[in-house]
Design a protein around this motif. Structure first.
Motif, PDB file in Angstrom:
ATOM      1  N   LEU A 303      -0.189  99.781  12.965  1.00  0.00           N
ATOM      2  CA  LEU A 303      -0.898 100.248  11.466  1.00  0.00           C
ATOM      3  C   LEU A 303       0.091  99.281  10.735  1.00  0.00           C
ATOM      4  CD1 LEU A 303       0.447 104.407  12.415  1.00  0.00           C
ATOM      5  CD2 LEU A 303      -2.236 102.453  12.204  1.00  0.00           C
ATOM      6  N   ASP A 304      -0.337  98.558  10.957  1.00  0.00           N
ATOM      7  CA  ASP A 304       0.254  97.481  10.056  1.00  0.00           C
ATOM      8  C   ASP A 304      -0.655  96.377   9.010  1.00  0.00           C
ATOM      9  OD1 ASP A 304       1.395  95.487   8.926  1.00  0.00           O
ATOM     10  OD2 ASP A 304       2.707  94.088  10.542  1.00  0.00           O
ATOM     11  N   LEU A 343      -5.768 103.646   6.435  1.00  0.00           N
ATOM     12  CA  LEU A 343      -5.990 104.397   5.734  1.00  0.00           C
ATOM     13  C   LEU A 343      -4.191 104.702   5.667  1.00  0.00           C
ATOM     14  CD1 LEU A 343      -8.242 107.424   5.327  1.00  0.00           C
ATOM     15  CD2 LEU A 343      -6.859 105.731   3.552  1.00  0.00           C
ATOM     16  N   TYR A 344      -4.160 103.949   7.518  1.00  0.00           N
ATOM     17  CA  TYR A 344      -2.685 104.889   7.914  1.00  0.00           C
ATOM     18  C   TYR A 344      -1.559 103.618   7.762  1.00  0.00           C
ATOM     19  CZ  TYR A 344      -2.833 109.527  10.147  1.00  0.00           C
ATOM     20  OH  TYR A 344      -3.237 110.352  10.849  1.00  0.00           O
ATOM     21  N   SER A 345      -2.257 102.628   7.516  1.00  0.00           N
ATOM     22  CA  SER A 345      -1.709 101.339   7.348  1.00  0.00           C
ATOM     23  C   SER A 345      -1.522 100.846   6.295  1.00  0.00           C
ATOM     24  CB  SER A 345      -2.508  99.850   7.746  1.00  0.00           C
ATOM     25  OG  SER A 345      -2.827  99.712   8.873  1.00  0.00           O
ATOM     26  N   CYS A 346      -2.081 101.844   4.573  1.00  0.00           N
ATOM     27  CA  CYS A 346      -2.295 101.437   3.589  1.00  0.00           C
ATOM     28  C   CYS A 346      -0.443 102.412   3.161  1.00  0.00           C
ATOM     29  CB  CYS A 346      -2.867 102.359   3.259  1.00  0.00           C
ATOM     30  SG  CYS A 346      -4.190 101.005   2.316  1.00  0.00           S
ATOM     31  N   ASN A 348       1.645 103.280   5.609  1.00  0.00           N
ATOM     32  CA  ASN A 348       3.121 101.985   5.709  1.00  0.00           C
ATOM     33  C   ASN A 348       3.038 101.635   5.416  1.00  0.00           C
ATOM     34  OD1 ASN A 348       3.996 103.554   8.800  1.00  0.00           O
ATOM     35  ND2 ASN A 348       2.677 102.492   9.539  1.00  0.00           N
ATOM     36  N   PHE A 349       2.078 101.033   4.550  1.00  0.00           N
ATOM     37  CA  PHE A 349       2.707  99.873   3.060  1.00  0.00           C
ATOM     38  C   PHE A 349       3.890 100.434   2.461  1.00  0.00           C
ATOM     39  CE2 PHE A 349       1.899  97.444  -1.073  1.00  0.00           C
ATOM     40  CZ  PHE A 349       2.574  95.939   0.033  1.00  0.00           C
ATOM     41  N   ALA A 350       3.668 101.978   1.660  1.00  0.00           N
ATOM     42  CA  ALA A 350       3.098 102.543   0.741  1.00  0.00           C
ATOM     43  C   ALA A 350       4.509 103.371   0.755  1.00  0.00           C
ATOM     44  CB  ALA A 350       2.727 103.558  -0.116  1.00  0.00           C
ATOM     45  N   ASN A 351       4.971 103.517   2.753  1.00  0.00           N
ATOM     46  CA  ASN A 351       5.821 104.087   3.169  1.00  0.00           C
ATOM     47  C   ASN A 351       7.397 104.265   2.035  1.00  0.00           C
ATOM     48  OD1 ASN A 351       7.387 106.236   4.221  1.00  0.00           O
ATOM     49  ND2 ASN A 351       6.807 105.598   6.067  1.00  0.00           N
ATOM     50  N   GLY A 420      -1.438 111.630 -12.481  1.00  0.00           N
ATOM     51  CA  GLY A 420      -0.416 110.662 -11.879  1.00  0.00           C
ATOM     52  C   GLY A 420       0.228 110.784 -10.438  1.00  0.00           C
ATOM     53  N   HIS A 421      -1.451 110.554  -9.749  1.00  0.00           N
ATOM     54  CA  HIS A 421      -0.548 110.784  -8.873  1.00  0.00           C
ATOM     55  C   HIS A 421      -1.752 109.488  -7.546  1.00  0.00           C
ATOM     56  CE1 HIS A 421       0.754 115.027  -9.334  1.00  0.00           C
ATOM     57  NE2 HIS A 421       1.466 114.847  -8.375  1.00  0.00           N
ATOM     58  N   VAL A 422      -1.244 109.119  -6.688  1.00  0.00           N
ATOM     59  CA  VAL A 422      -2.430 108.271  -6.022  1.00  0.00           C
ATOM     60  C   VAL A 422      -3.200 108.909  -4.724  1.00  0.00           C
ATOM     61  CG1 VAL A 422      -2.546 106.020  -4.797  1.00  0.00           C
ATOM     62  CG2 VAL A 422      -0.998 105.852  -6.566  1.00  0.00           C
ATOM     63  N   VAL A 423      -4.157 109.013  -5.061  1.00  0.00           N
ATOM     64  CA  VAL A 423      -5.036 110.318  -3.977  1.00  0.00           C
ATOM     65  C   VAL A 423      -5.566 108.328  -3.375  1.00  0.00           C
ATOM     66  CG1 VAL A 423      -6.354 111.788  -3.180  1.00  0.00           C
ATOM     67  CG2 VAL A 423      -4.924 111.766  -5.351  1.00  0.00           C
ATOM     68  N   PHE A 424      -5.320 109.068  -1.736  1.00  0.00           N
ATOM     69  CA  PHE A 424      -6.111 108.212  -0.428  1.00  0.00           C
ATOM     70  C   PHE A 424      -7.197 109.453  -0.080  1.00  0.00           C
ATOM     71  CE2 PHE A 424      -2.537 105.573  -1.060  1.00  0.00           C
ATOM     72  CZ  PHE A 424      -3.615 103.631  -0.807  1.00  0.00           C
TER      73      PHE A 424
END
Length: 576
Positions: A303-304, A343-346, A348-351, A420-424
């Motif tokens: 998940l990279d 989506l999980y990779s995204c 993980n990047f934002a985590n 004001g939220h980012v929604v995937f």
């Protein structure tokens, strides 16, 4: 050409199998009652079924081979994996390599099946021609040349120990109504236990995404899906079908006495000290229950964001989208196109410790440290819409909505983006522009789409060429035309394929990579949505604004030597 047109009777006569008088006798009978001449000769006892097959092969211009008198070199038999040879009832007998041309000759037990040669050509990435041999001789050749591979399966069974595969302990009360089928004896019988262990270990080692157990009237099939393609393993004995499926159901906490309704369950495994999650689905069929296992092996999925196949410009674009202060980002594609991994990779990047990330999923596929994950449960009213309302009261920064299934979920997602939220989220559409139409079909107003939607990412998975047997090829004009290109477009372009080796089980592919189509919702596109423009009009403008289509991304992957023309043509449509 003359050899192909020779009558069957003449050929059989040349083979000294029948006389002219017998041919005339059979022809008279054929005129009286109809039917194929070969079948009539068999009925009359003049020839055998095997002799007819050999004659038909000769009629088609195929060489007749006596396998028992032929010694085939190991470097020829290694061109075709044992599984393929046994599935198609063939034996490789000759290998010719002249320059760029590679030619394999295979002895066939059934020359009628002309699709076999086409299938082998596609699977082995070389030209294939047929010869004819009797079925008994082909079976003997399988035992002679592929015996070692068959023995290796038995060795795996013999070497299995309790430490190889550990199942989570089951509570006694979960073994429902087992006595009706005497299931305790069946599921604990040594052959059943060893067979299931072998199937699961083989699937996990092959990095299969799914395992299929399929009962039919006369056989019980087991197939693996590896890199998006199903492969059949040697069929287990039919009498083990019921106990094998019953053992799977017990291990996954399902009701083994209920065979009329579909059921879903889960098995937790430990394989070589690493956790593997199996999602189980049963489906009643006319010949018994069909079972499919989805294999979720976290050690296989990386998940990279850097490793999912994004090109550098797409990577920078997606990172900028993840770092937006608000807005909806939709990832779209058919089932099995890698949306969840992206989506999980995204996420993980934002985590980051500074941000609160909450997901709503059905089901939760992978545990992500530092991210709050919620499971949908429609049976008790925990739907996407209800859960999303509660999540908004949990002070999140980023939200993942597993799928926009209805208007209520879509409206709450829009509300979250506007506050004001980012929604995937995900959708099931063929490309990025058509996602606009899908969201409109759900009932979302065009002005809300323009105000909240920031980007749509469409993707597909294509098989990656095996690095161990990768080599350059010169594409034919037909291959170039399939891509919608002209020969002049091919100057200085590199094309590769995998010739097949042990590393890739003779397929020429090992692993997969994603190709992407990223459509940014700029002012021009938003204006078109407000004006109810068609999908084609939106696609045209998006391409003018710099959107790279799935086919164009696939072409770049071909030119980079990562995948083949066949894969890109199979997974993408040409956009004029």
């Amino acid at each position: 050409m003359e050899r192909h047109s020779r009558p069957l009777g003449q050929l059989l006569k040349e083979m000294e199998l029948i006389t002219e008088g017998q041919i005339q006798e059979a022809l008279t009978l054929q005129r009286a009652k109809g039917g194929a001449l070969g079948d009539i000769l068999i009925e009359m006892g003049y020839i055998t079924r095997e002799e007819l097959l050999i004659a038909l092969g000769g009629q088609r211009g195929m060489e007749v081979v006596h396998l028992d008198e032929t010694e085939i070199p190991s470097d020829v038999t290694s061109k075709v994996p044992a599984t393929l040879a046994k599935t198609y009832k063939i034996i490789p007998i000759k290998w010719l390599e002249e320059g760029d041309r590679k030619l394999l000759t295979v002895a066939m037990a059934n020359p009628h099946d002309i699709n076999t040669l086409d299938d082998l050509k596609y699977l082995l990435h070389c030209d294939v021609i047929g010869a004819v041999a009797s079925e008994e001789a082909v079976n003997r050749a399988h035992e002679k040349y592929y015996a070692g591979e068959a023995q290796s399966l038995n060795q795996v069974v013999a070497e299995l120990t309790e430490n190889d595969l550990k199942f989570e302990e089951l509570k006694d009360e979960l073994r429902k109504k087992g006595s009706a089928y005497n299931v305790e004896e069946m599921i604990n019988a040594a052959p059943v236990v060893k067979l299931l262990n072998l199937i699961l270990l083989t699937a996990i080692k092959a990095q299969a995404s799914d395992v299929h157990f399929e009962p039919f009237e006369g056989e019980f099939k087991v197939r693996y899906r590896v890199d998006g393609v199903l492969y059949e393993m040697e069929a287990p004995p039919l009498h083990l079908a019921l106990p094998l499926i019953s053992r799977v159901k017990v291990l996954s906490n399902l009701d083994i006495s209920e065979t009329r309704l579909p059921q879903d369950g889960r098995i937790l495994l430990s394989v070589g000290q690493r956790p593997v999650d199996l999602r189980i689905s049963t489906l009643p069929t006319i010949f018994g229950e069909s079972v499919v296992m989805r294999v979720l092996d976290r050690s296989v999925v990386k998940l990279d964001l850097e490793k999912i196949g994004l090109r550098e410009d797409d990577m920078n674009m997606l990172k900028n989208l993840i770092n937006l202060p608000h807005g909806i980002i939709i990832v779209t594609g058919p089932t099995g196109s890698g949306k969840t991994t992206t989506l999980y990779s995204c996420l993980n990047f934002a985590n980051d410790i500074r941000w609160k990330i909450i997901t709503t999923e059905d089901p939760v596929e992978y545990d992500l440290d530092g991210i709050v994950q919620c499971q949908i449960n429609d049976d008790i009213g925990v739907t996407y819409a209800n859960l999303l309302r509660s999540i908004l009261r949990q002070d999140p920064d980023t939200i993942l909505v597993g799928e926009m299934r209805d208007l209520e979920t879509a409206q709450i997602a829009v509300e979250a983006a506007l506050t004001g939220h980012v929604v995937f989220s995900t959708l099931h559409t063929n490309d990025a522009p058509s996602s606009i139409t899908r969201v409109l079909d759900l009932g979302v107003e065009p002005f809300l789409i323009g105000a909240s939607l920031e980007a749509i990412v469409a993707q597909r998975l294509v098989r990656r060429i095996c690095l161990k047997c990768k080599e350059e090829i010169q594409p034919t004009e037909e291959m170039i035309m399939e891509l919608g290109l002209l020969p002049t477009d091919m100057k200085n372009k590199k094309f590769c394929w995998g010739r097949g080796c042990e590393n890739c089980n003779g397929t020429g592919y090992r692993g997969r990579l994603a190709i992407f189509e990223i459509m940014l919702m700029n002012d021009r596109v938003k204006e078109m949505v407000m004006n109810h423009a068609s999908t084609d009009q939106i696609r045209h403008v998006a391409r003018e604004q710099g959107m790279r289509t799935l086919r164009e991304s696939g072409l770049l992957a071909i030119f980079d030597g990562h995948t083949t023309i066949e894969e890109v043509v199979r997974e993408t449509l040409f956009a004029a």
